[in-house]
Structures are given as C-alpha cells and as structure tokens.
Design an enzyme around this catalytic site. Structure first.
Site, PDB file in Angstrom:
ATOM      1  N   THR A 194      79.902 -65.481  76.901  1.00  0.00           N
ATOM      2  CA  THR A 194      78.326 -65.841  77.652  1.00  0.00           C
ATOM      3  C   THR A 194      77.336 -66.206  76.312  1.00  0.00           C
ATOM      4  O   THR A 194      77.388 -66.216  75.249  1.00  0.00           O
ATOM      5  CB  THR A 194      78.003 -64.656  78.556  1.00  0.00           C
ATOM      6  OG1 THR A 194      78.716 -64.408  79.184  1.00  0.00           O
ATOM      7  CG2 THR A 194      76.634 -65.372  79.353  1.00  0.00           C
ATOM      8  N   GLY A 217      78.622 -57.525  74.670  1.00  0.00           N
ATOM      9  CA  GLY A 217      78.140 -56.578  73.968  1.00  0.00           C
ATOM     10  C   GLY A 217      78.779 -55.899  72.886  1.00  0.00           C
ATOM     11  O   GLY A 217      79.766 -56.509  72.416  1.00  0.00           O
ATOM     12  N   GLU A 220      80.857 -59.599  83.837  1.00  0.00           N
ATOM     13  CA  GLU A 220      82.849 -59.539  84.212  1.00  0.00           C
ATOM     14  C   GLU A 220      82.364 -60.641  85.638  1.00  0.00           C
ATOM     15  O   GLU A 220      83.432 -60.038  86.774  1.00  0.00           O
ATOM     16  CB  GLU A 220      83.508 -58.591  84.402  1.00  0.00           C
ATOM     17  CG  GLU A 220      85.320 -58.185  84.304  1.00  0.00           C
ATOM     18  CD  GLU A 220      84.191 -59.075  82.478  1.00  0.00           C
ATOM     19  OE1 GLU A 220      84.126 -58.351  81.194  1.00  0.00           O
ATOM     20  OE2 GLU A 220      84.699 -60.238  82.142  1.00  0.00           O
TER      21      GLU A 220
END
Ligand SMILES: CCCCCCCC/C=C\CCCCCCCCC/C=C/C(=O)SCCNC(=O)CCNC(=O)[C@H](O)C(C)(C)COP(=O)(O)OP(=O)(O)OC[C@H]1O[C@@H](n2cnc3c(N)ncnc32)[C@H](O)[C@@H]1OP(=O)(O)O
Ligand SMILES: Cc1cc2nc3c(=O)[nH]c(=O)nc-3n(C[C@H](O)[C@H](O)[C@H](O)COP(=O)(O)OP(=O)(O)OC[C@H]3O[C@@H](n4cnc5c(N)ncnc54)[C@H](O)[C@@H]3O)c2cc1C
Length: 593
Positions: free
Chosen positions: A69, A108, A351
């Site tokens: 992303t 993350g 997701e």
C-alpha cells in the site's frame, strides 16, 4: 521463537496459537513476518530463492513484512506507483518512489521492526511496464539496524488499534537491489532484461488470498471471545426485578439479552466451521495452483474475498453488541472487549477493503449467472444460481435444515438474478459496460452477502449431517445451527419475502421459532461459551473470568489504575488550585465593589 522450538511446536497453527497465548491482546510485531512475509517467500519465490531465504526468515535472521500500500493507492494495485526498473548493466533493479503518493504507507512493522520488506512495485524492463511484481528489499543494516542509504522510513502515527504493530511509511530514492531479489516463481526477468510473463498475472496476488483466508478464522476468534465475555457476564450480572418483589434477575434471563447474545453465540460456531471449510478449500486449490492447475483460482479468489468481508463485517457488529450488552462495565478496558474490537475492526479494511472484496465476488457471481443461464455447468458452490425461482417454501413447524438451506438458496439466487438483470437492463439502455456494472453494484453487494450467508448456513448443516457427533452434543449444535439460520431469516425477512417465497403462516412459524430457540439454548449458554476453552489470560477480561468473580476483579483492576498512584494529582497544584484561588480573589474584589 526459541521457546516454540523448545516446546517442539512445528505446525504453523500451533505456533500461531502459542503466539496468541504469549501476546493475548496485542498483535505481535512479528505477526506479519510469520504470517505473510515467510509464506510469500515460500509460495512466490523460485525453489532456489525459497531455499536461500525461507530458513533465514524462519530463524529470524531476516525479519520482514509485506509492503504494498502507498499513500495514494491501497485498493487499486494496478495503480501503485513505486517503480522497479531493471538495469542490465549492473543486473539490478532500481526502486523509486517517483511521487508523494507513491510513498509506501501502512505496511505493518516497517517503522521500527523489520530489516527486509516484500515490496510490490511496477516492473519496468527494456522500457516497458509489466505491471506489479514482488521484490525482496533489505531496508535496514543487518549489523546495527540503521536505515539503508536511499531510504526514508518512519512510523505513521497513532491508530484506532493494532498498537502492537508499527505501521510505517517508506520512500525509495533510486534504491538498488540485485536482479535475483525479484520473486521469480511465476514471472521472470532474464539477465538480458527479457520478461517472462506468468501463466496468470494474478498469481502475484496470492499472498493476499492466503491472508484473507486466515482472517475468516480471525473473525471467529474475535467474535467468540467477545461472546464468551458477554455471556459469562450476563450469567453473573443481576439487575432489576424480572418478577415484582422477587430477587434481581440474571440479565441473561431477559429475552432481549438472549436475543442479543445467543444468535452471536450461534454465529461464532457457524464462523468456526466456515473458517475450517474455507481453509480446506484453500489448501486444496492453492496446492493445485502450485502444481500449475489454475482452473479453480477464480472460485478461490471469489470465496476468500466474500467470506473475508462478510465475516469481518458481522464479527465487528457482533462484538459491539457484546460490548453494549455488558452495560457500563463493557465500555471499560477492564472488560477486554474494546481491545478485541479495536484490533479486528481494521480487518474490514486491510487485506482488501470489504466493499471492494464483495464486488470481486459479485463479479464472479455475475459471470456464473450468465454461464448458468446458458445451461453451462457451474462449480458445486454456485449451482444454486439455477434454482427454480417459481418454487415456494415447504417450511413447516420443525424448520427443518432442508427447508432452511432451500430458503437461503432461493434468496441468494433471486438476489443475484435481480442484480444481473439490472446490469443487463443498464447495458440495453446503452450504458457502457463499466457504467452498467457500477450502476448495479448496490444490489450486487446485497446479493453477495446473501451468497456468503448461504455458504455459512449450508456448511453448518452439512457438517452436522456428516460428522459423527454424540446425540446430546448434536442436539445442542443443531439448536445453534437452526438459531443461526432462523435468526438470519427473521432479521432479513424482506429479502426472503420479496417474491412471496414464504407465506404468512411460515413467517409466524419463524418468528415463534427464534424465540423458542432462545429458551432451548438458555440452559447450555454458559457451557457453550466455556467450550471454546479460552483461558482467562487470553480473554484479559474482568467480566469474562471463568470464576465469575467480576466485582472483585473490577475493584482490583481499578485500584491498579495509574491515576491512583497518588491521592492528589499534579493537576490540582498546576490548574485547579490556581483557578480556585483566582476565583476567590475575584470574589473578594467584587465584594469590595
Ligand atoms: C500484524 C499481525 C497479524 C499477523 C499476520 C498474519 C498471521 C497469520 C496468522 C493468522 C492471523 C490472521 C490475521 C491476519 C492479519 C493480517 C494483518 C494485516 C496486514 C495487512 C496487510 C495488507 O493490507 S496487505 C495489502 C492488501 N491490499 C489489498 O488487498 C488490495 C486489494 N486490491 C486487490 O486485491 C485488487 O486491486 C483487486 C482484486 C481489487 C483488483 O485487482 P485488479 O488487478 O484491478 O483486477 P480486476 O481488473 O478487478 O480483475 C481482473 C481479473 O483478475 C481476477 N483477480 C483479481 N484478483 C485476483 C486474485 N487475488 N486471485 C485470482 N484472481 C484475481 C478478477 O477476478 C478478474 O477476473 P475476471 O473477472 O477477469 O475473470
Ligand atoms: C490496520 C491496517 C493494517 C494494514 N497493514 C498493511 C500492510 O501490512 N501492508 C500493506 O501493504 N497495507 C496495509 N494496510 C493497508 C490496507 O491494505 C489498505 O488500507 C486497504 O487495502 C484499503 O485500501 P485503501 O486504503 O486504498 O482504501 P480505498 O480503496 O481508498 O477505500 C476508500 C473507499 O473507496 C471505496 N472504493 C475503492 N475502490 C472501489 C471500487 N472499485 N468500487 C467501489 N468502491 C471502491 C472503498 O469501498 C472505500 O469505501 C493496512 C491497513 C490497516 C487499516
């Protein structure tokens, strides 16, 4: 990691259960490493690349994450702007963030934890763009963890939850990596820069499909934990008089409390079985894909997208109902429920944003509907689309599994047909294909939810009819399955009734049945949540403790609040007392005036 080795945990499932037990309320900063980074190296790397990198990942010599992303794009992968340009002179790819919006944003554990990333970037070679591909990128020095030259990395700041994960941003400035750091199991770039394309461009999206399957199980885990807390608390909490002048009632004896919680208890069981069913389908089809058989890839994608979206939406709504059913104490972190909600609600977004995921499934249903109309054979899970919509329900007082599955099949088939006919009408009106699609997406979302709901009901019924279960347990699970299905009809009656599928007597039967099932389940409610066997350490809840000592636990929890470390807080000296003194001085002055 070492502890898992000592304990001999070999299977990923056992290791995941251990990780969750070790860090019950915070997501592990190594979760993405174990759950996404290493499996992607295994599945998307060549055998040579896997042999080289997977042992480093599994031994935590290499710690990674999945960086796809960007500030400007998350959903639209084909719109990602990070570039990876092949330089044949040096046999390297040059990674670059050409625009502000191309900065990687959200991945993350990028901020402070990992030293490697799997980066999704647009591949350029010989002056041509070949779309998005995955690249293994070292982002920090393996000796001192400093950021590699040519990279800017940082934390994105506070979030609603997910506090155990340091989501970060990452900017590339002509950053070079070896050619062999492109994951080349399916697509390749040769030394001379020639591009060898994959059998299917979406093979690169495989990691996301895998995590979506995991997330269906996460929806079960989080909803069931909230249900355990709320049901146990409802057995302990006494409030108000059910019988005038009598003792205060367990709140679980109020029909409204049962109507809030027991369908969520039933949903928890339904989602557990659905997650297991989804995992089995994933294991079968993903192994076919790894052997080169891509035939069922569209079906897997559609099912994973739909169930991920459906189950996370329902779980998050249900967790909120559990929280509110615990009254004021549910709003305290002492209940454990706010943290459960804050950590899973992101799953409606990450997701694959849920609406977008549902539309992927809807697109598949639209194509299957057309094939069905042509009389072509359809995969078993989709064959209901050819249901005769003129048939009416045969539901009787017993609300048999057969009549319930038939009702869900009819509802989904009817709703898919309505959405497809709107799409076709739009086209006949002269709309371009993309406009005809967009102007039918609201009914397609509703139809896809019905499709997913059918899968879960049918799966629950199938397992109860196939598995050997002792009669007493089978009876209680059958009550839960019937409650899940009947409640779903009662709560969505309009969708089941729109074409008169049920008659008025049958509607009355269903409304009576859902209330009767609440009474049937009441005696077993606590046993049914105890059956999930979540230890208190994992629930981290004063309300959901196995011993039911709620008030003692709340009192101790409150006394441990940091604000109680001193009797008078510094804010008295810094703000309250000066304000009061100022007020009293001004009062003296006004008195003199
Ligand atoms: C952090 C601690 C957690 C622990 C980590 C895991 C631990 C594991 C253990 C258990 C825990 C489980 C919990 C997991 C928690 C996860 C942590 C959160 C981390 C989050 C990570 C991320 O968010 S990564 C980024 C995710 N991003 C996305 O998902 C983007 C979504 N967008 C897309 O997928 C695509 O853009 C989209 C599919 C929407 C469109 O793609 P596009 O290329 O535009 O294709 P399109 O034109 O729509 O369709 C063309 C054609 O292709 C078919 N297709 C599309 N995708 C796929 C696919 N994946 N597979 C197969 N086929 C696909 C599509 O159907 C079309 O087909 P046809 O209709 O033409 O036949
Ligand atoms: C907690 C968390 C952890 C994350 N971890 C990671 C990670 O580790 N790695 C990583 O790469 N990313 C990660 N992400 C990012 C995540 O994958 C994206 O946020 C997600 O894919 C959604 O994309 P977006 O943000 O672009 O939303 P958008 O797509 O911009 O969504 C905005 C709105 O647009 C709508 N929309 C968009 N496209 C369409 C369409 N075609 N049709 C109809 N409506 C549409 C959506 O439905 C939504 O309502 C994480 C995000 C969160 C919240």
């Amino acid at each position: 990691m070492d502890r898992m080795e000592e304990l001999g945990f070999r299977s990923e499932t056992d290791r995941q259960i251990f990780r969750e037990a070790a860090a019950p309320v915070e997501l592990s900063p190594f979760g993405l490493h174990s759950g996404m980074f290493v499996p992607t190296l295994e599945r998307q790397g060549t055998p040579e690349q896997s042999r080289k990198w997977v042992p480093l990942g599994k031994s935590f010599k290499m710690i990674g994450t999945y960086a796809q992303t960007e500030l400007g794009h998350g959903t639209f992968i084909r719109g990602l702007e990070t570039t990876a340009t092949f330089d044949p002179e040096t046999q390297e790819f040059i990674l670059d963030s050409p625009t502000l919006s191309s900065i990687k944003y959200w991945p993350g554990n990028v901020a402070k934890t990992v030293n490697h990333c799997l980066v999704m970037a647009q591949l350029y070679t010989q002056g041509k763009c070949h779309g998005t591909h995955l690249f293994l990128v070292q982002v920090r020095n393996m000796e001192d963890h400093t950021i590699m030259p040519g990279l800017e990395i940082g934390d994105i700041g506070p979030k609603l939850g997910f506090d155990g994960v340091d989501n970060g941003f990452m900017r590339f400035n002509k950053y070079r990596i070896p050619r062999m750091n492109m994951l080349m199991r399916y697509a390749k770039v040769l030394e001379n820069g020639d591009y060898i394309k994959p059998k299917n461009a979406k093979l690169t999206y495989g990691a996301m499909v895998m995590i979506r399957v995991f997330i269906v199980m996460d929806a079960f885990k989080t909803l069931s934990r909230a249900a355990v807390i709320a049901v146990r608390y409802s057995a302990v909490r006494r409030q108000s008089e059910l019988r005038p002048g009598g003792e205060e009632a367990q709140v679980m004896d109020y029909q409204t409390q049962q109507y809030k919680l027991f369908p969520l208890l039933a949903t928890s069981y339904a989602f557990l079985l659905a997650a297991e069913g989804m995992s089995q389908i994933y294991a079968k089809i993903s192994s076919d894909i790894e052997r080169g058989n891509l035939e069922d890839m569209p079906q897997l994608h559609a099912l994973a997208c739909g169930l991920k979206a459906f189950c996370t939406w329902v779980a998050c709504e249900g967790i909120e109902v559990c929280r509110m059913s615990c009254g004021g104490h549910g709003y305290s972190h002492a209940s454990g429920i706010p943290k459960i909600y804050a950590n899973i609600v992101g799953a409606c977004t990450y997701e694959g944003e849920n609406t977008v995921m549902m539309l992927q499934t809807a697109r598949y249903l639209s194509k299957c509907y057309i094939r069905g109309q042509r009389g072509e054979s359809l995969p078993e899970l989709i064959q209901y689309l050819t249901t005769d919509l003129n048939v009416k329900s045969t539901l009787g007082e017993d609300c048999s599994f057969e009549s319930l599955v038939a009702a869900y099949s009819h509802r989904a088939a009817r709703m898919v047909a309505v959405a497809c006919k709107l799409q076709q009408t739009n086209k006949k009106k002269g709309m371009a294909g993309h406009d005809a699609w967009n102007k039918s997406t609201v009914p397609f979302i509703a139809a896809t939810k019905a499709h997913c709901h059918l899968f879960i009901v049918r799966n629950f019924v199938t397992i109860l009819s196939q598995k050997k279960i002792d009669p007493a347990t089978h009876n209680v699970l059958s009550q839960l399955c019937t409650l899940y299905a009947v409640y779903g009809i009662v709560e969505n009656m309009g969708e089941f009734m729109q074409d008169g599928y049920f008659n008025q007597d049958q509607v009355s039967i269903l409304n009576r049945k859902v209330l009767a099932l609440l009474e049937d389940i009441r005696p077993n409610a606590v046993a049914l949540v105890d059956a999930f066997d979540y230890p208190d350490h994992l629930l981290q809840s004063c309300l959901g403790r196995y011993d039911g000592q709620v008030y003692e636990a709340l009192y101790e929890y409150s006394k441990s609040s940091p604000l109680n470390n001193t009797d008078i807080h510094s804010s008295y000296y810094n703000y309250i007392r000066p304000m009061m003194q100022k007020r009293s001085e001004s009062k003296n002055i006004s008195a003199k005036l």
